[in-house]
Design an enzyme around this catalytic site. Structure first.
Site, PDB file in Angstrom:
ATOM      1  N   GLY A   1      51.358  45.778  62.314  1.00  0.00           N
ATOM      2  CA  GLY A   1      52.798  45.665  62.108  1.00  0.00           C
ATOM      3  C   GLY A   1      53.408  47.018  62.428  1.00  0.00           C
ATOM      4  CG  LEU A   2      57.611  47.782  62.394  1.00  0.00           C
ATOM      5  CD1 LEU A   2      58.959  47.768  61.714  1.00  0.00           C
ATOM      6  CD2 LEU A   2      57.749  48.310  63.828  1.00  0.00           C
TER       7      LEU A   2
ATOM      8  NE  ARG B   1      67.136  44.922  49.516  1.00  0.00           N
ATOM      9  CZ  ARG B   1      66.387  45.006  50.590  1.00  0.00           C
ATOM     10  NH1 ARG B   1      65.076  44.979  50.490  1.00  0.00           N
ATOM     11  NH2 ARG B   1      66.932  45.124  51.775  1.00  0.00           N
TER      12      ARG B   1
ATOM     13  CG  LEU C   1      62.205  48.031  58.811  1.00  0.00           C
ATOM     14  CD1 LEU C   1      63.264  47.576  59.808  1.00  0.00           C
ATOM     15  CD2 LEU C   1      60.920  47.242  59.042  1.00  0.00           C
TER      16      LEU C   1
HETATM   17  C1  LIG Z   1      62.571  38.578  55.850  1.00  0.00           C
HETATM   18  C2  LIG Z   1      62.377  40.056  55.684  1.00  0.00           C
HETATM   19  C3  LIG Z   1      63.325  40.938  56.154  1.00  0.00           C
HETATM   20  C4  LIG Z   1      63.148  42.304  56.006  1.00  0.00           C
HETATM   21  N1  LIG Z   1      64.109  43.149  56.471  1.00  0.00           N
HETATM   22  C5  LIG Z   1      63.921  44.483  56.345  1.00  0.00           C
HETATM   23  C6  LIG Z   1      64.897  45.386  56.854  1.00  0.00           C
HETATM   24  O1  LIG Z   1      65.904  45.002  57.413  1.00  0.00           O
HETATM   25  N2  LIG Z   1      64.662  46.707  56.695  1.00  0.00           N
HETATM   26  C7  LIG Z   1      63.549  47.192  56.080  1.00  0.00           C
HETATM   27  O2  LIG Z   1      63.392  48.407  55.992  1.00  0.00           O
HETATM   28  N3  LIG Z   1      62.617  46.338  55.622  1.00  0.00           N
HETATM   29  C8  LIG Z   1      62.767  45.014  55.729  1.00  0.00           C
HETATM   30  N4  LIG Z   1      61.822  44.165  55.244  1.00  0.00           N
HETATM   31  C9  LIG Z   1      60.547  44.710  54.766  1.00  0.00           C
HETATM   32  C10 LIG Z   1      59.676  45.094  55.946  1.00  0.00           C
HETATM   33  O3  LIG Z   1      59.830  44.149  56.972  1.00  0.00           O
HETATM   34  C11 LIG Z   1      58.204  45.191  55.607  1.00  0.00           C
HETATM   35  O4  LIG Z   1      58.021  45.897  54.430  1.00  0.00           O
HETATM   36  C12 LIG Z   1      57.450  45.902  56.715  1.00  0.00           C
HETATM   37  O5  LIG Z   1      57.742  45.324  57.961  1.00  0.00           O
HETATM   38  C13 LIG Z   1      55.964  45.895  56.468  1.00  0.00           C
HETATM   39  O6  LIG Z   1      55.340  46.464  57.591  1.00  0.00           O
HETATM   40  P1  LIG Z   1      53.786  46.769  57.584  1.00  0.00           P
HETATM   41  O7  LIG Z   1      53.462  47.296  58.925  1.00  0.00           O
HETATM   42  O8  LIG Z   1      53.444  47.584  56.411  1.00  0.00           O
HETATM   43  O9  LIG Z   1      53.092  45.348  57.364  1.00  0.00           O
HETATM   44  P2  LIG Z   1      53.191  43.961  58.177  1.00  0.00           P
HETATM   45  O10 LIG Z   1      54.268  43.936  59.163  1.00  0.00           O
HETATM   46  O11 LIG Z   1      53.158  42.902  57.128  1.00  0.00           O
HETATM   47  O12 LIG Z   1      51.873  43.914  58.994  1.00  0.00           O
HETATM   48  C14 LIG Z   1      50.633  43.646  58.388  1.00  0.00           C
HETATM   49  C15 LIG Z   1      49.581  43.644  59.453  1.00  0.00           C
HETATM   50  O13 LIG Z   1      48.307  43.596  58.827  1.00  0.00           O
HETATM   51  C16 LIG Z   1      47.519  42.586  59.423  1.00  0.00           C
HETATM   52  N5  LIG Z   1      46.564  42.145  58.403  1.00  0.00           N
HETATM   53  C17 LIG Z   1      46.786  41.864  57.100  1.00  0.00           C
HETATM   54  N6  LIG Z   1      45.643  41.575  56.477  1.00  0.00           N
HETATM   55  C18 LIG Z   1      44.663  41.678  57.402  1.00  0.00           C
HETATM   56  C19 LIG Z   1      43.268  41.513  57.367  1.00  0.00           C
HETATM   57  N7  LIG Z   1      42.610  41.205  56.249  1.00  0.00           N
HETATM   58  N8  LIG Z   1      42.577  41.675  58.519  1.00  0.00           N
HETATM   59  C20 LIG Z   1      43.215  42.008  59.678  1.00  0.00           C
HETATM   60  N9  LIG Z   1      44.541  42.208  59.749  1.00  0.00           N
HETATM   61  C21 LIG Z   1      45.248  42.040  58.625  1.00  0.00           C
HETATM   62  C22 LIG Z   1      48.482  41.571  59.918  1.00  0.00           C
HETATM   63  O14 LIG Z   1      47.898  40.810  60.935  1.00  0.00           O
HETATM   64  C23 LIG Z   1      49.615  42.475  60.411  1.00  0.00           C
HETATM   65  O15 LIG Z   1      49.319  42.936  61.695  1.00  0.00           O
HETATM   66  C24 LIG Z   1      62.002  42.784  55.362  1.00  0.00           C
HETATM   67  C25 LIG Z   1      61.040  41.911  54.888  1.00  0.00           C
HETATM   68  C26 LIG Z   1      61.251  40.542  55.016  1.00  0.00           C
HETATM   69  C27 LIG Z   1      60.268  39.612  54.400  1.00  0.00           C
END
Ligand SMILES: Cc1cc2nc3c(=O)[nH]c(=O)nc-3n(C[C@H](O)[C@H](O)[C@H](O)COP(=O)(O)OP(=O)(O)OC[C@H]3O[C@@H](n4cnc5c(N)ncnc54)[C@H](O)[C@@H]3O)c2cc1C
Length: 669
Positions: free
Chosen positions: A45-46, A340, A472
């Site tokens: 993810g990001l 929130r 983000l």
């Molecule tokens: C609807 C919605 C809108 C949002 N809007 C905003 C916003 O406008 N601004 C903001 O700042 N935040 C926002 N958020 C929060 C934000 O989107 C998330 O907190 C953030 O994108 C999480 O990013 P991440 O990279 O940590 O995880 P994720 O994007 O959840 O990525 C997780 C990754 O881990 C991988 N993964 C997980 N478990 C395993 C495993 N066991 N084995 C292999 N791969 C695995 C997945 O495949 C994925 O690639 C929003 C959240 C939601 C639900």
């Protein structure tokens, strides 16, 4: 419950100089040596995508893993509203200190000062980085990047790309990853799930993964492992998270020695489409950005609320004077843009008092009529239309709203089958984000040497409540600007280690454990589906560990979850086979971990005898219903060590020291 003390490894010195000083002090790995070092990044993810691209650009050999068919499908793509940065483009008084201050206060003084200041410090770089990648942030007429406001702040510092900010940022990170994939510096494993972490001599040295298409179990080694696997909001079953979001990777690391911090800190987002029935498996967010222009209200009179619920009265028929804009009434300084946790509790309070406006009484209005009129008049004036008629004003105003939030309005209409330009949206709080996660020190290292956590997967910089548009920012700060430096300090000791073999007893044992667990899941002769247990767990979590918690409910939750877990292992029925594509088995493994996490969550909420941010204990509130902290006894991060069963987990504390900000009762009035 025995306690230990944790060292955050925050650098000494003045707050604003800590990060620079730290970067100057830590060890580096020279470019030639980086070529001999392997890093596994689980999650693209990001947080993971940005980390992987940057580490590969630096010269490390990176392997990435995600369970989707493409990094582009990570849950991050769902992010709508925007990303914060202290650029002060609006000239409205923003600064690194203000972003730091707002974040610490927003999190109800439960976050680490040094991390939060660093986050503010690198926030501007993130925007520059993403613009350079071509992320199409919204721009003003003159071409400069536009900003809007999010909750809990008095400035406009949120950069956005319509209601698709996460998608655009992820395309940027993915493009950066792709460049490295084509250079051969990233090996990308999609449709692969990490099933366990492998430790060799106490250090993270690899993972066991399952190829979700063939069902094959694989061993992958590296000198360090980064977990960027997202949040665990789906422990509630219903949430705004992607259906696949889960805690497995973090929980497996927890079981191997990574402490799990503040599991009970959950964000319940105030503006989601209300639950419509038992059939649902997913909830939809209406972005917080809508609170820039939408006004939240319920009828002032109980009889009007009843009439609306029964379909006898339309919201547009309720005169202005009979509407209770309760956030503007209670919090005049921040109004509809309170954080929130505050907005969610206020909605619950009104609905509990009988003023809810949908069939179930669990919804409030989010109304754009005033904004449409305001924008319409402004647009008419700009267009030289003197004395415009109401239809013209509405038409022009709707066009402005459409330009700002068009995709969100369309999404609402498709789901609810009502036109939000003509009638107020109905919204209600829903589980959205988890501030808890793997405990990490200032270097983002967990309590397992060589195991790092980034993004929502770590316990993060948001304390007990995250401000909008900060997830983000944190994920990309971790991935682009923090981890690439700090991980080098650790890896500098590995330049002579050589490849980590995967035929060691440690890999053998970890693989056997994974196989054994999966066989056990498959061998059940029970009658209930995995979803049956997940739904039951979600109901316990929502009823007893949700927006409001109390000791009695939490004690019950602990017992009920433990009993449900036992029942799951005895009676779950997982269809399909072990060695093939089997989504039921994938779900089973994830729910099994949620059933452990859920209990720890309740235990954490029970031990924290105070209210702070999203953790609202009914016993601890002010006279007007606000969260009542206990700084003397709970000014710490609670990090749990796995000891076998969640009930036996051992608490470790990281004392939070506030030297640059005065501890105050949080107020948004
Ligand atoms: C609807 C919605 C809108 C949002 N809007 C905003 C916003 O406008 N601004 C903001 O700042 N935040 C926002 N958020 C929060 C934000 O989107 C998330 O907190 C953030 O994108 C999480 O990013 P991440 O990279 O940590 O995880 P994720 O994007 O959840 O990525 C997780 C990754 O881990 C991988 N993964 C997980 N478990 C395993 C495993 N066991 N084995 C292999 N791969 C695995 C997945 O495949 C994925 O690639 C929003 C959240 C939601 C639900």
């Amino acid at each position: 419950m025995i306690m230990g003390i944790l060292d955050s490894k925050s650098p000494t010195g003045p707050l604003a100089e800590k990060w620079t000083k730290h970067k100057n002090d830590i060890n580096l790995v020279n470019p030639a040596n980086k070529r001999n070092i392997d890093i596994i990044v689980v999650g693209t993810g990001l947080a993971g995508g940005s980390a992987a691209a940057t580490l590969a650009e630096l010269g490390y050999n990176v392997k990435t893993f995600c369970y989707q068919d493409s990094p582009r499908r990570a849950h991050s793509i769902a992010a709508q509203g925007g990303i914060n940065a202290a650029k002060n483009y609006q000239g409205d008084g923003d600064s690194n200190y203000r972003l730091f201050y707002d974040t610490i206060k927003g999190g109800d003084y439960r976050a680490r000062e040094a991390n939060v200041y660093r986050l503010a410090e690198v926030s501007g770089n993130i925007i520059d980085q993403c613009v350079a990648q071509g992320v199409p942030f919204a721009r003003e007429y003159g071409g400069l990047l536009d900003n809007r406001s999010f909750g809990g702040v008095l400035v406009s510092r949120t950069f956005y790309a319509k209601g698709q900010t996460g998608q655009q940022l992820l395309l940027g990170a993915y493009a950066a990853m792709n460049r490295q994939i084509h250079r051969g510096k990233i090996q990308s494993y999609t449709r692969h799930e990490m099933m366990d972490l492998v430790l060799v001599d106490g250090k993270a040295r690899g993972i066991i993964a399952r190829d979700l298409v063939s069902g094959e179990i694989e061993r992958h080694s590296a000198h360090a492992v980064v977990l960027a696997t997202g949040g665990y909001g789906n422990v509630f079953y219903l949430s705004t998270n992607a259906m696949g979001s889960n805690v497995m990777a973090a929980w497996r690391a927890h079981r191997k020695g990574a402490f799990f911090a503040n599991p009970c800190y959950t964000q319940i987002h105030p503006t989601c489409i209300p639950v419509s029935g038992d059939h649902q498996s997913k909830l939809t967010l209406m972005s917080e950005s809508l609170r820039n222009d939408g006004r939240i209200w319920v009828p002032k009179k109980l009889e009007d609320a009843v009439a609306v619920r029964e379909g006898r009265l339309k919201p547009v028929e309720i005169p202005e004077g009979d509407r209770d804009y309760y956030l503007e009434r209670r919090y005049p300084a921040f109004g509809n843009l309170v954080p929130r946790d505050v907005a969610s509790r206020a909605a619950k309070e009104r609905c509990d008092a009988g003023f809810g406006v949908n069939r179930t009484g669990e919804a409030v209005f989010l109304d754009f009529a005033s904004a449409i009129a305001r924008y319409g008049r402004e647009k008419a004036m700009i267009s030289g239309i003197a004395d415009p008629d109401p239809e013209t004003v509405t038409k022009l105003g709707e066009a402005v709203i459409e330009a700002k939030y068009g995709n969100l309005f369309q999404m609402y209409e498709k789901i609810v089958d009502e036109d939000p330009y003509k009638t107020p949206m109905m919204i209600y709080p829903a589980v959205h984000y988890t501030m808890g996660g793997l405990w990490v020190d200032y270097n983002l290292q967990t309590t397992i040497p060589g195991c790092y956590a980034a993004g929502e997967a770590n316990f993060s910089d948001h304390g007990a409540n995250r401000l909008g548009a900060s997830a983000l920012m944190q994920g990309l700060a971790d991935g682009y600007f923090v981890l690439p430096y700090t991980i080098g300090d650790y890896l500098s000791k590995d330049i002579r280690t050589g490849k980590i073999p995967t035929d060691s007893p440690e890999f053998e044992e970890a693989e056997n454990q994974v196989r054994g667990r999966m066989q056990k899941l498959m061998s059940g002769t029970g009658i209930h589906s995995v979803d049956h247990y997940h739904k039951k767990l979600g109901k316990i979590m929502w009823d007893k560990c949700g927006m409001a918690r109390n000791a009695k409910g939490l004690e019950e939750a602990i017992k009920e979850i433990a009993a449900l877990r036992k029942d799951f292992w005895e009676n779950v029925k997982v269809t399909g086979t072990l060695d093939s594509k089997n989504q039921e088995l994938e779900k089973a493994g994830r729910v099994a971990d949620f059933l452990e996490l859920g209990e720890l969550f309740a235990k954490d909420a029970l031990h924290r005898n105070e209210s702070c941010g999203g953790h609202f204990r009914e016993e601890y509130q002010t006279e007007d219903g606000e969260a009542l902290r206990d700084d003397d006894n709970f000014r710490y991060v609670g990090a749990w060590e796995y000891m076998g069963e969640p009930r036996d987990a051992k608490l470790h504390k990281e004392e939070l020291v506030f030297e640059n900000i005065e501890l105050k009762t949080r107020s948004y009035k």
